[in-house]
Design an enzyme around this catalytic site. Structure first.
Site, mmCIF file in Angstrom:
data_model
loop_
_atom_site.group_PDB
_atom_site.id
_atom_site.type_symbol
_atom_site.label_atom_id
_atom_site.label_comp_id
_atom_site.label_asym_id
_atom_site.label_seq_id
_atom_site.Cartn_x
_atom_site.Cartn_y
_atom_site.Cartn_z
ATOM 1 N N LEU A 180 25.629 29.736 -25.757
ATOM 2 C CA LEU A 180 26.532 30.103 -24.667
ATOM 3 C C LEU A 180 27.130 28.904 -23.944
ATOM 4 O O LEU A 180 27.839 29.079 -22.959
ATOM 5 C CB LEU A 180 25.785 30.993 -23.666
ATOM 6 C CG LEU A 180 25.189 32.272 -24.274
ATOM 7 C CD1 LEU A 180 24.402 33.040 -23.219
ATOM 8 C CD2 LEU A 180 26.280 33.141 -24.870
ATOM 9 N N SER A 181 26.842 27.677 -24.401
ATOM 10 C CA SER A 181 27.438 26.503 -23.763
ATOM 11 C C SER A 181 27.906 25.530 -24.835
ATOM 12 O O SER A 181 27.570 25.668 -26.008
ATOM 13 C CB SER A 181 26.429 25.810 -22.841
ATOM 14 O OG SER A 181 25.502 25.062 -23.597
ATOM 15 N N GLY A 182 28.641 24.532 -24.421
ATOM 16 C CA GLY A 182 29.192 23.552 -25.356
ATOM 17 C C GLY A 182 28.403 22.260 -25.410
ATOM 18 O O GLY A 182 28.925 21.246 -25.878
#
Length: 190
Positions: free
Chosen positions: A47-49
């Site tokens: 859910l994050s980069g």
């Protein structure tokens, strides 16, 4: 007519397989405590980069759970529990072993982050090791499927489609019987 029958049977088969797969996945994830798995691997949504470009935001990754979480080395990508409801997948940049207690902690960092993570990770908090399998953007769909609305949608929609298809098939069968009944019957005349 034969082509229609083949298409009809193919569609029926695909709908049944889809329904069984979704239902089986739903039951399996509920039995395992909500952790979807596949042949010993766990599937997680990113859910994050923080691990881009290798692991894109919205991807699904596969991790291999390990019983011995003290054996990871620098360069390994691990998934660990930061809090009760938050998992993080980052690269091990340092392994710290306390010689007195035997406790192992890992210094970690996201590949796309400028600085290492503030807190070291206790080996007891490690869930597993990233296997290298990534399915880009499928995590968005998996996150939806894991929600209450997603569960309802993935169980109800295929069920409704199967019922509608059954009604259509029944209607078509009745129509063909009626057509057969309307055709003039041959009479024998002598």
């Amino acid at each position: 007519m034969k082509l229609r029958r083949v298409i009809s049977h193919t569609f029926t088969f695909m709908m049944v397989v889809l329904f069984i797969a979704v239902f089986g996945s739903f039951i399996t994830s509920k039995i395992s405590g909500g952790e979807p798995g596949f042949y010993g691997y766990q599937v997680k949504s990113v859910l994050s980069g923080s691990m881009e470009p290798g692991i894109k935001t919205g991807s699904i990754i596969a991790i291999k759970p390990f019983s011995d979480t003290t054996s990871f080395q620098e360069g390994d990508v691990i998934t660990f529990r930061e809090s009760e409801d938050r998992l993080i997948t980052h690269r091990v940049i340092e392994v710290v072993k306390n010689e007195l207690t035997g406790q192992v902690m890992y210094g970690t960092k996201g590949d796309n982050n400028d600085a290492p993570d503030l807190n070291p990770v206790l080996s007891a908090n490690v869930i597993g090791k990233y296997t290298g399998f990534t399915l880009p953007y499928a995590g968005y769909a998996a996150s939806f499927a894991g929600s209450k609305m997603g569960n309802v949608t993935l169980l109800i929609v295929p069920g409704i489609l199967l019922v509608l298809y059954a009604i259509f098939t029944l209607w078509r069968a009745i129509s063909s019987l009626e057509e057969a009944g309307k055709q003039p019957k041959e009479t024998l005349s002598e």
